[in-house]
Design an enzyme around this catalytic site. Structure first.
Site, PDB file in Angstrom:
ATOM      1  N   HIS A 170      -3.652  -5.497   1.151  1.00  0.00           N
ATOM      2  CA  HIS A 170      -2.956  -5.766   2.411  1.00  0.00           C
ATOM      3  C   HIS A 170      -2.955  -7.256   2.754  1.00  0.00           C
ATOM      4  O   HIS A 170      -3.874  -7.744   3.419  1.00  0.00           O
ATOM      5  CB  HIS A 170      -3.623  -5.006   3.557  1.00  0.00           C
ATOM      6  N   CYS A 222       0.830  -1.199   0.000  1.00  0.00           N
ATOM      7  CA  CYS A 222       0.000   0.000   0.000  1.00  0.00           C
ATOM      8  C   CYS A 222       0.876   1.266   0.000  1.00  0.00           C
ATOM      9  O   CYS A 222       1.426   1.614  -1.031  1.00  0.00           O
ATOM     10  CB  CYS A 222      -0.976  -0.019   1.182  1.00  0.00           C
ATOM     11  N   GLU A 226      -1.140  -8.707   4.950  1.00  0.00           N
ATOM     12  CA  GLU A 226      -0.939  -8.886   6.386  1.00  0.00           C
ATOM     13  C   GLU A 226      -2.235  -8.795   7.180  1.00  0.00           C
ATOM     14  O   GLU A 226      -2.270  -9.138   8.369  1.00  0.00           O
ATOM     15  CB  GLU A 226       0.089  -7.858   6.908  1.00  0.00           C
TER      16      GLU A 226
END
Length: 225
Positions: A211, A96, A213
């Site tokens: 994302h 990002c 994660e």
């Protein structure tokens, strides 16, 4: 190599560093987090690590544009270190804001290919889950063995503008069947050619807007029940 050491880079406004460190640790890596000033002062050395990750967030508040200030710091004080890091066969990942930083620092896509990121076509911050398809023909090391993914995005400046024929595109937005070319909201920002991630010519510098994660456990999925 028995232990993979990963350095998570942070700056004022970074807010995904702990989740990113946790994700790397779940994958078996040993992680450290360092402020950009520690690298600029050489208190922390890139040479001690195998992977560098620039996580998501809003470095320096994105007050000029997404990732621009941190990108200038890297370009002015760490560019040669990062190039040598990759030349040594090591890996760089941007997530990002990390994609914005790597592009504006001149590390992605590399060469003379023009590429920029601008505000989403919707004119607003997009926070939603997206389907993604990986290109098996890409040089990207990070996406090998991956076909489809479902990951969240959270950004206001995620539209990639470039000549898609001159960029290695390992990851694109798609619909639930894996078909690209789907309109908003499947492509949440209007990126040319549905680009969700790009890599350099070596395949070792990779960055994406979604994302990964944020989807480590099944209970993080919006339909986990």
């Amino acid at each position: 190599m028995s232990i993979v050491r990963t350095l998570i880079l942070r700056a004022p406004g970074t807010n995904c560093n702990e989740e990113t460190a946790y994700a790397f640790e779940r994958a078996g890596a040993l992680t450290d987090t360092a402020h950009v000033n520690e690298l600029l002062r050489r208190d922390v050395r890139l040479d001690d690590y195998h992977i560098l990750c620039i996580p998501g967030g809003f470095t320096y508040g994105d007050d000029i544009s997404g990732g621009k200030i941190l990108a200038n710091e890297l370009k002015g004080g760490l560019y040669d270190d990062m190039r040598r890091f990759v030349d040594d066969g090591k890996l760089v990942l941007g997530i990002c804001n990390g994609l914005q930083v790597l592009v504006k620092a001149g590390l992605l896509p590399g060469g003379s290919t023009p590429l920029t990121l601008t505000v989403n076509d919707s004119g607003r911050f997009e926070c939603r889950w997206t389907y993604l398809k990986a290109d098996g023909e890409s040089r990207c090391i990070f996406t090998r063995g991956i076909d489809l993914m479902y990951l969240p995005v959270a950004h206001g400046e995620g539209k990639v503008v470039t000549d898609p024929d001159k960029v290695d595109i390992p990851l694109v937005y798609c619909d639930e069947n894996g078909a690209s070319g789907a309109a908003y909201p499947h492509n949440p920002n209007g990126s040319v050619a549905d680009i969700a991630g790009i890599c350099d010519d070596t395949g070792r510098i990779f960055a994406l807007m979604p994302h990964p994660e944020r989807f480590i456990h099944r209970t993080q999925h919006p339909r986990w029940t």
